[in-house]
Scaffold this motif. Sequence first.
Motif, short mmCIF file in Angstrom:
data_model
loop_
_atom_site.label_atom_id
_atom_site.label_comp_id
_atom_site.label_asym_id
_atom_site.label_seq_id
_atom_site.Cartn_x
_atom_site.Cartn_y
_atom_site.Cartn_z
N VAL A 155 0.84 -1.20 0.00
CA VAL A 155 0.00 0.00 0.00
C VAL A 155 0.88 1.25 0.00
O VAL A 155 1.84 1.34 0.78
N ASN A 156 0.55 2.21 -0.89
CA ASN A 156 1.23 3.50 -0.89
C ASN A 156 0.89 4.24 0.39
O ASN A 156 -0.28 4.46 0.71
N ARG A 157 1.91 4.62 1.15
CA ARG A 157 1.67 5.22 2.47
C ARG A 157 0.92 6.54 2.39
O ARG A 157 0.07 6.84 3.24
N ASP A 158 1.20 7.35 1.37
CA ASP A 158 0.57 8.66 1.28
C ASP A 158 -0.86 8.56 0.74
O ASP A 158 -1.79 9.11 1.32
N ASP A 192 6.24 7.15 -5.36
CA ASP A 192 6.91 8.33 -4.82
C ASP A 192 7.04 8.26 -3.31
O ASP A 192 8.00 8.78 -2.74
N ALA A 193 6.06 7.65 -2.66
CA ALA A 193 6.07 7.56 -1.20
C ALA A 193 6.54 6.17 -0.78
O ALA A 193 6.74 5.28 -1.61
N ALA A 194 6.71 6.01 0.53
CA ALA A 194 7.07 4.70 1.06
C ALA A 194 5.92 3.72 0.83
O ALA A 194 4.75 4.11 0.73
N VAL A 195 6.27 2.46 0.71
CA VAL A 195 5.28 1.41 0.50
C VAL A 195 5.19 0.56 1.76
O VAL A 195 6.20 0.02 2.23
N ASP A 196 4.01 0.48 2.34
CA ASP A 196 3.80 -0.31 3.55
C ASP A 196 3.31 -1.70 3.17
O ASP A 196 2.55 -1.87 2.21
N VAL A 197 3.71 -2.68 3.96
CA VAL A 197 3.35 -4.07 3.70
C VAL A 197 2.37 -4.53 4.77
O VAL A 197 2.60 -4.31 5.96
#
Length: 235
Positions: A155-158, A192-197
Amino acid sequence: CTAQLFTSTNEGQALVILEAQAQGCIPVSFDINFGPADSITDGHNGFLVRHGDIQAMADRVQQLMDDPALAARMSQQARTFASEYQARDLVSLWEDTMSIAKMLKKLGAKNRVPHFEARLRGVDFPDGQGLQVRVEHRAHVEDLPDPATFELVFVNRDSKEEIAAVASSSVDEQLAVFDVEPQLLGETQEQDAAVDVNLRLRVGKAMEMKRLGLPETMILPYFTTHKNLSFRPKQ
């Protein structure tokens, strides 16, 4: 006897009403929870009156005494009802009811997500390109209905947009294993943003997702930009 007075304040299945009807004795009962209305159709094979209304009960008995034709007709209808009731196979009906209850319980379980955890237990590099991720879920696999699916969700964090989801390649009582292909890793790197798992459990139409975390430990491993493994103490 022409009439039976049934003055209970509460009942289950009142067999004494059925016994009276089987003898042609017309029950006059308070309309209480739960049994009388199951056996008495008011004005047909007996009378139901408001709970505690003694005058109404007396009036119904007087009505039967004053109208022999009415009493004879209701008496016969009471006998017929009792005879038809006794002819039913109540054991089979009870078994059918239990089967339906089990089916409904099973259907309900298909739409309920049980408790599970999402703890990273290991990462392997099987071919130098992709990843194999092992996640501890602690769900009772034997209790999970079919179908039930574990997914690793990126999931894209932003934006909170779901980038990709990978179904587990194997699941046992403790771990769910995921094979992450190089192509998917490339998609996550384009963000562009961090990716959360996250770990997601689907059960029928229901689902729940939890952020993937580490087991309780005082040392946190991480990889540097130069692809070196480092450690730092937990703050």
